[in-house]
Motif scaffolding. Structure first.
Motif, short mmCIF file in Angstrom:
data_model
loop_
_atom_site.label_atom_id
_atom_site.label_comp_id
_atom_site.label_asym_id
_atom_site.label_seq_id
_atom_site.Cartn_x
_atom_site.Cartn_y
_atom_site.Cartn_z
N TYR A 83 -51.81 -19.50 17.34
CA TYR A 83 -51.91 -18.76 15.85
C TYR A 83 -50.25 -18.89 15.52
O TYR A 83 -49.49 -19.07 16.33
CB TYR A 83 -52.22 -17.33 16.27
N ASN A 84 -50.05 -18.58 14.19
CA ASN A 84 -48.97 -18.70 13.57
C ASN A 84 -48.16 -17.37 14.28
O ASN A 84 -48.71 -15.95 14.24
CB ASN A 84 -48.99 -18.31 12.15
N THR A 98 -43.06 -22.02 16.11
CA THR A 98 -43.69 -20.75 15.47
C THR A 98 -44.90 -20.59 15.84
O THR A 98 -45.80 -19.83 14.73
CB THR A 98 -43.25 -20.54 13.79
N ARG A 99 -45.56 -21.05 17.12
CA ARG A 99 -47.07 -20.75 17.35
C ARG A 99 -46.94 -20.15 18.55
O ARG A 99 -46.06 -20.29 19.54
CB ARG A 99 -47.77 -22.24 17.49
N SER A 287 -37.52 -17.13 8.82
CA SER A 287 -38.55 -17.24 9.94
C SER A 287 -38.38 -17.19 11.18
O SER A 287 -39.30 -17.39 12.15
CB SER A 287 -39.39 -18.85 9.53
#
Length: 438
Positions: A83-84, A98-99, A287
């Motif tokens: 998932y993100n 970023t997973r 981010s």
């Protein structure tokens, strides 16, 4: 996978513990939560056998890891959805991820966790290693490198009463915890930072079992130590693949000291801070989350030094207790393990690895392994032990052509299919292997 020689001395002046801050009736003895027999991996890594569902895997125990994580390859093999994440993970080379994934069931020793959130690592791992295991919050850590054992203890115990193994001298090192908010929600790492003195200059150092070398921040090396990377005593040893201009150097220093522990002639890899650069590149989008101690630490104490110690990390006390690595025969076992139920080790085994591929006949009596192996150009006897899911043996290899002997050490874990996966070591070199029952 680099090893450097260093002399570890622990001063007798710190052999006595300070007086307990608790009354005798307000504290208790050590309480072990769980313990596992570990596997030695490339570069001396401490590899922890875990079960992800019913699958047996090896995770690198990494006190310098931002969070626990698995490789993208392991996630695919284990059919774990990803998932993100609202935050990201940055490797020492600047690579980003970023997973994350949710592991339904993960077991370490006798302790099981449900719905564990693990990051997908930004970098690959050596063959046979599925990911990294960062220290859990709220527990003490016992790292017995010589005895190849990892244990977790309750923090509820008498202050200073933690060294349960025979030791002539104990160094008590103050520590602080740098909490990194990186990773899935609620899973920030607790990095262990201790004060050290390198060639007379005071620095903050991170204890990092995931580092195969000792590391000095290149900026610190040039600014505080006046290191000239073009000097004759500095060697260029590499560069970052994605940033060829970011070069890695190596230099030998005179002494590294911390509270009674003295290491002579430590070798340091001088590395540019690619983590801060990568984090800085993301400031506009937001981010990635910056850790509390941002970027590369001043200094990283890696396995070349740590492997020569037995270390107890007492989080509530904010102290690290360090002794020289003991003779394993004299050390109280860190975990009470028995031969794995349902595993039948006696019989014929075939070893598959790049260096050697012997066929072995092994007999198991209690927890002791004995037998012999025959290779394409050698033969020799085998001796070893089985403890829980961990199997270790040594092959005394005798070459057919000249009778020369060499010692090959195998360390691995038994999977549900009764195969053994792990690493072999010979003269400081490591390689993965698989053993299958014939």
């Amino acid at each position: 996978m680099r090893a450097f020689g260093a002399l570890l001395c622990i001063g007798l002046r710190v052999a006595l513990f300070p007086h307990s801050a608790f009354a005798a009736d307000q504290c208790g003895p050590l309480q072990r939560i769980t313990g596992v027999d570990t596997v030695v991996g490339p570069g001396g890594y401490m590899l922890v056998p875990v079960k992800i569902g019913d699958a047996q895997r090896l995770l690198l125990f990494d006190t310098g890891g931002a969070v626990s994580g698995v490789t993208s390859q392991a996630a695919q093999e284990l059919h774990l959805p990803t998932y993100n994440s609202r935050v990201g993970l940055v490797g020492i080379n600047g690579a980003k991820s970023t997973r994350y994934t949710i592991i339904p069931s993960l077991t370490i020793g006798t302790a099981e966790s449900k719905s564990a959130q693990y990051m997908i690592l930004p970098n690959s791992m050596p063959s046979g290693i599925a990911g990294v295991l960062a220290p859990a919050t709220g527990v003490d850590i016992d790292l017995d490198f010589a005895g190849r054992k990892l244990s977790f203890f309750s923090t509820d115990h008498c202050e200073g009463k933690v060294v349960y193994w025979p030791a002539q001298a104990v160094a008590v090192v103050p520590m602080r915890v740098a909490v990194s908010p990186m990773g899935p929600p609620g899973q920030g790492a607790e990095h262990i930072i201790i004060p050290v003195t390198l060639d007379g200059k005071q620095l903050d150092a991170m204890i990092d079992t995931g580092a195969t070398t000792n590391v000095l921040n290149l900026r610190v090396a040039t600014d505080r130590f006046g290191v000239d990377v073009s000097a004759g005593d500095v060697q260029q040893v590499g560069q970052f693949e994605k940033s060829p201009s970011a070069r890695i150097y190596r230099k030998r220093f005179a002494t590294l000291a911390f509270e009674g522990v003295m290491v002579t002639n430590p070798v340091m890899d001088l590395i540019p801070d690619m983590q801060t650069k990568a984090l800085g590149d993301e400031r506009v989008t937001g981010s990635l989350t910056r850790p509390a101690d941002r970027g590369l630490p001043d200094l990283i104490i890696g396995m070349p030094i740590l492997s020569k110690t037995h270390m107890y990390i007492a989080y509530r006390e904010r102290k690290v207790y360090i002794t020289a690595a003991a003779d394993t025969a004299q050390v109280q076992p860190a975990s009470l393990t028995q031969t794995s139920a349902g595993s039948n080790f006696s019989g014929s085994w075939k070893i598959a690895s790049q260096p050697v591929r012997p066929a072995c006949e092994i007999t198991l009596s209690g927890n002791e392994l004995k037998g012999s192996c025959v290779g394409a150009a050698a033969k020799g006897d085998v001796t070893g032990t089985v403890a829980g899911q961990t199997v270790r043996w040594q092959w005394k290899r005798i070459a057919n052509n000249n009778g020369n002997t060499s010692l090959w050490n195998f360390s691995g874990t038994v999977g549900s299919d009764n195969s053994i996966n792990g690493f072999l070591e010979q003269n400081g070199r490591s390689a993965p292997f698989t053993a299958t029952k014939q």
